[in-house]
Write a protein that holds these residues in place. Structure first.
Motif, mmCIF file in Angstrom:
data_model
loop_
_atom_site.group_PDB
_atom_site.id
_atom_site.type_symbol
_atom_site.label_atom_id
_atom_site.label_comp_id
_atom_site.label_asym_id
_atom_site.label_seq_id
_atom_site.Cartn_x
_atom_site.Cartn_y
_atom_site.Cartn_z
ATOM 1 N N PRO A 187 2.045 -14.232 0.045
ATOM 2 C CA PRO A 187 2.081 -12.985 -0.715
ATOM 3 C C PRO A 187 3.360 -12.856 -1.548
ATOM 4 O O PRO A 187 4.422 -13.368 -1.180
ATOM 5 N N GLY A 188 3.223 -12.139 -2.650
ATOM 6 C CA GLY A 188 4.395 -11.682 -3.373
ATOM 7 C C GLY A 188 4.935 -10.443 -2.674
ATOM 8 O O GLY A 188 4.796 -10.283 -1.462
ATOM 9 N N PHE A 189 5.545 -9.558 -3.428
ATOM 10 C CA PHE A 189 6.054 -8.324 -2.835
ATOM 11 C C PHE A 189 4.892 -7.349 -2.673
ATOM 12 O O PHE A 189 4.247 -6.962 -3.651
ATOM 13 N N ILE A 190 4.636 -6.982 -1.429
ATOM 14 C CA ILE A 190 3.477 -6.167 -1.071
ATOM 15 C C ILE A 190 3.951 -4.804 -0.576
ATOM 16 O O ILE A 190 4.976 -4.694 0.096
ATOM 17 N N GLU A 191 3.190 -3.784 -0.896
ATOM 18 C CA GLU A 191 3.519 -2.405 -0.505
ATOM 19 C C GLU A 191 3.328 -2.242 1.003
ATOM 20 O O GLU A 191 2.252 -1.912 1.480
ATOM 21 N N THR A 192 4.368 -2.511 1.779
ATOM 22 C CA THR A 192 4.303 -2.453 3.233
ATOM 23 C C THR A 192 5.546 -1.770 3.806
ATOM 24 O O THR A 192 6.574 -1.655 3.126
ATOM 25 N N PRO A 193 5.487 -1.350 5.080
ATOM 26 C CA PRO A 193 6.681 -0.793 5.724
ATOM 27 C C PRO A 193 7.840 -1.776 5.745
ATOM 28 O O PRO A 193 9.004 -1.368 5.666
ATOM 29 N N GLN A 209 12.452 -2.973 -10.638
ATOM 30 C CA GLN A 209 12.926 -4.350 -10.767
ATOM 31 C C GLN A 209 12.041 -5.315 -9.988
ATOM 32 O O GLN A 209 11.720 -6.409 -10.465
ATOM 33 N N ILE A 210 11.648 -4.910 -8.766
ATOM 34 C CA ILE A 210 10.787 -5.758 -7.947
ATOM 35 C C ILE A 210 9.413 -5.910 -8.592
ATOM 36 O O ILE A 210 8.845 -7.011 -8.642
ATOM 37 N N GLU A 211 8.880 -4.822 -9.106
ATOM 38 C CA GLU A 211 7.570 -4.887 -9.768
ATOM 39 C C GLU A 211 7.601 -5.851 -10.947
ATOM 40 O O GLU A 211 6.656 -6.626 -11.164
ATOM 41 N N GLN A 212 8.689 -5.829 -11.716
ATOM 42 C CA GLN A 212 8.772 -6.642 -12.921
ATOM 43 C C GLN A 212 8.962 -8.135 -12.629
ATOM 44 O O GLN A 212 8.864 -8.959 -13.542
ATOM 45 N N LEU A 213 9.203 -8.489 -11.372
ATOM 46 C CA LEU A 213 9.245 -9.906 -11.005
ATOM 47 C C LEU A 213 7.862 -10.544 -11.067
ATOM 48 O O LEU A 213 7.732 -11.761 -11.117
ATOM 49 N N HIS A 214 6.826 -9.700 -11.055
ATOM 50 C CA HIS A 214 5.447 -10.174 -11.076
ATOM 51 C C HIS A 214 4.885 -10.002 -12.483
ATOM 52 O O HIS A 214 4.991 -8.910 -13.056
ATOM 53 N N PRO A 215 4.257 -11.015 -13.056
ATOM 54 C CA PRO A 215 3.659 -10.858 -14.378
ATOM 55 C C PRO A 215 2.651 -9.707 -14.463
ATOM 56 O O PRO A 215 2.462 -9.138 -15.536
ATOM 57 N N MET A 216 2.032 -9.350 -13.338
ATOM 58 C CA MET A 216 1.104 -8.218 -13.351
ATOM 59 C C MET A 216 1.847 -6.882 -13.296
ATOM 60 O O MET A 216 1.215 -5.812 -13.362
ATOM 61 N N ASN A 217 3.162 -6.930 -13.145
ATOM 62 C CA ASN A 217 4.039 -5.760 -13.233
ATOM 63 C C ASN A 217 3.675 -4.667 -12.213
ATOM 64 O O ASN A 217 3.687 -3.471 -12.523
ATOM 65 N N ARG A 218 3.380 -5.089 -11.000
ATOM 66 C CA ARG A 218 3.132 -4.143 -9.921
ATOM 67 C C ARG A 218 3.313 -4.861 -8.589
ATOM 68 O O ARG A 218 3.397 -6.091 -8.533
ATOM 69 N N LEU A 219 3.372 -4.075 -7.519
ATOM 70 C CA LEU A 219 3.355 -4.635 -6.181
ATOM 71 C C LEU A 219 1.912 -4.929 -5.769
ATOM 72 O O LEU A 219 0.973 -4.330 -6.286
ATOM 73 N N GLY A 220 1.754 -5.848 -4.846
ATOM 74 C CA GLY A 220 0.438 -6.094 -4.281
ATOM 75 C C GLY A 220 0.130 -5.088 -3.191
ATOM 76 O O GLY A 220 0.990 -4.308 -2.758
ATOM 77 N N THR A 221 -1.105 -5.098 -2.730
ATOM 78 C CA THR A 221 -1.518 -4.206 -1.650
ATOM 79 C C THR A 221 -1.878 -5.031 -0.418
ATOM 80 O O THR A 221 -2.313 -6.182 -0.533
ATOM 81 N N PRO A 222 -1.737 -4.452 0.775
ATOM 82 C CA PRO A 222 -2.167 -5.161 1.983
ATOM 83 C C PRO A 222 -3.633 -5.576 1.935
ATOM 84 O O PRO A 222 -4.001 -6.631 2.452
ATOM 85 N N GLN A 223 -4.476 -4.775 1.302
ATOM 86 C CA GLN A 223 -5.897 -5.108 1.230
ATOM 87 C C GLN A 223 -6.128 -6.392 0.440
ATOM 88 O O GLN A 223 -7.012 -7.196 0.775
ATOM 89 N N GLU A 224 -5.345 -6.605 -0.600
ATOM 90 C CA GLU A 224 -5.499 -7.825 -1.396
ATOM 91 C C GLU A 224 -5.152 -9.060 -0.578
ATOM 92 O O GLU A 224 -5.789 -10.111 -0.718
ATOM 93 N N VAL A 225 -4.160 -8.944 0.289
ATOM 94 C CA VAL A 225 -3.824 -10.065 1.170
ATOM 95 C C VAL A 225 -4.903 -10.242 2.232
ATOM 96 O O VAL A 225 -5.333 -11.367 2.526
ATOM 97 N N ALA A 226 -5.368 -9.139 2.803
ATOM 98 C CA ALA A 226 -6.418 -9.211 3.823
ATOM 99 C C ALA A 226 -7.673 -9.883 3.278
ATOM 100 O O ALA A 226 -8.300 -10.702 3.972
ATOM 101 N N ASP A 227 -8.032 -9.578 2.055
ATOM 102 C CA ASP A 227 -9.214 -10.195 1.448
ATOM 103 C C ASP A 227 -9.031 -11.705 1.298
ATOM 104 O O ASP A 227 -9.972 -12.482 1.511
ATOM 105 N N ALA A 228 -7.824 -12.124 0.939
ATOM 106 C CA ALA A 228 -7.550 -13.560 0.807
ATOM 107 C C ALA A 228 -7.617 -14.262 2.161
ATOM 108 O O ALA A 228 -8.163 -15.362 2.285
ATOM 109 N N VAL A 229 -7.056 -13.622 3.183
ATOM 110 C CA VAL A 229 -7.095 -14.192 4.533
ATOM 111 C C VAL A 229 -8.539 -14.366 4.977
ATOM 112 O O VAL A 229 -8.932 -15.435 5.489
#
Length: 254
Positions: A187-193, A209-229
Motif C-alpha cells: 500500500p501507499g499512504f492509506i487513511e488509517t489510525p 504533502q502526503i497526498e501529493q506524493l501519489h499521482p492520484m493526489n489522494r490517500l488510499g482507503t482500507p477498502q481498496e487494500v482489502a479488495d486487493a488482498v
C-alpha cells in the motif's frame, strides 16, 4: 467479487484499519474469520461488526513476536473451523520517526520484530497447516511502498518491509508445487489510525504533502487494500505467487 463461502481466513492486526476492513471483507464474501490482534478491545469490536452483519468470526489475542502465540492462532482456526485457507499477515507498527544516527537501537529492533519477524512467525505455522490440506491455501503479507523505496526517518520500517518482500518471494518459491501461494500487497499512504498516530494526517499541510506524493493526489482507503488482498486469494489469481502488488495510487510509478 469472488465467494469465500465455507473458507477460513486469519487476519492479524484485525482490530483496526486495513486489518479490520479486510476481516470484514472476507466475512462479507462468506469466509469464517479468525481476528488476531494484541488489541483485545479492537479485535473483539471487529468480531462484533462481522457478527452483526450476519458473518461468523472469533477473536484470539495474538502477539506476533511470540511464536507460541502465532502457533496458537493457527490452532484456533483449525480447532474452531477445521482448516485454514487464507492468511493476511497485516499486524505492524510504524515506530518513531528518527534518522539512522538518532534512532534508539531497541526501538529500531522493535519495529523489525513486529513487522518482519512477526510475519515470519505467522507464516511458519500458517504455511505448515496449508501444506497439510489437499486444497492448499493463500498467504498475503502486508508490505508497503517502503518495501521498494526508502523514506527519510523511517529506517526500521523500510528495512522491515524490504525484508518482508524477500521473505514473501522466498516462501513463494519454496511452495510452488505445494498448492500454497504467497504474495504481498504494497500500500501507499492509506487513511488509517496508524497514519494518524504518526502525525501524517492530522496537520492539513502535512496531509496535503502526503497526498501529493501519489499521482492520484489522494490517500488510499482500507477498502481498496482489502479488495486487493481478497483478489489475491481468489481462484482468478491462481497463477499469481511471489508478487508484490502495489496499491499505491501510482506512487511507485514516479
Amino acid at each position: 467479487m469472488g465467494s469465500f463461502t465455507d473458507a477460513v481466513a486469519v487476519v492479524t492486526g484485525g482490530g483496526s484499519g486495513i486489518g479490520r476492513t479486510t476481516a470484514i471483507e472476507f466475512a462479507d464474501r462468506g469466509a469464517r474469520v479468525v481476528v488476531a490482534d494484541v488489541d483485545v478491545e479492537g479485535g473483539e469490536e471487529t468480531v462484533t461488526q462481522i457478527e452483526d452483519a450476519g458473518g461468523e468470526a472469533c477473536f484470539v489475542e495474538t502477539d506476533v513476536t511470540d511464536t507460541g502465540a502465532t502457533e496458537a492462532m493457527v490452532d484456533v482456526a483449525v480447532d474452531t473451523y477445521g482448516r485454514l485457507d487464507y492468511a493476511f499477515n497485516n499486524a505492524g507498527i510504524s515506530g518513531p520517526s528518527a534518522a539512522v544516527t538518532d534512532h534508539d537501537p531497541e526501538e529500531w529492533q522493535g519495529v523489525i520484530d513486529v513487522n518482519l519477524v512477526g510475519v515470519f512467525n505467522c507464516m511458519k505455522y500458517e504455511i505448515a497447516q496449508m501444506q497439510e490440506q489437499e486444497t492448499g491455501g493463500v498467504v498475503v503479507n502486508n508490505a508497503s511502498i517502503l518495501g521498494h523505496v526508502g523514506f527519510k526517518n523511517s529506517s526500521g520500517y523500510a528495512a522491515a518491509k524490504h525484508g518482508l518482500l524477500g521473505l514473501t518471494k522466498t516462501a513463494a518459491l519454496e511452495n510452488g508445487e505445494t498448492g500454497v501461494r504467497v504474495n504481498a500487497v504494497c500500500p501507499g499512504f492509506i487513511e488509517t489510525p496508524l497514519l494518524e498516530e504518526a502525525g501524517l494526517t492530522s496537520d492539513p499541510d502535512m496531509r496535503e504533502q502526503i497526498e501529493q506524493l501519489h499521482p492520484m493526489n489522494r490517500l488510499g482507503t482500507p477498502q481498496e487494500v482489502a479488495d486487493a488482498v481478497c483478489w489475491l486469494c481468489e481462484d482468478e489469481a491462481s497463477f499469481v505467487t511471489g508478487e508484490a502488488l502495489g496499491v499505491d495510487g501510482g506512487y511507485l510509478a514516479r
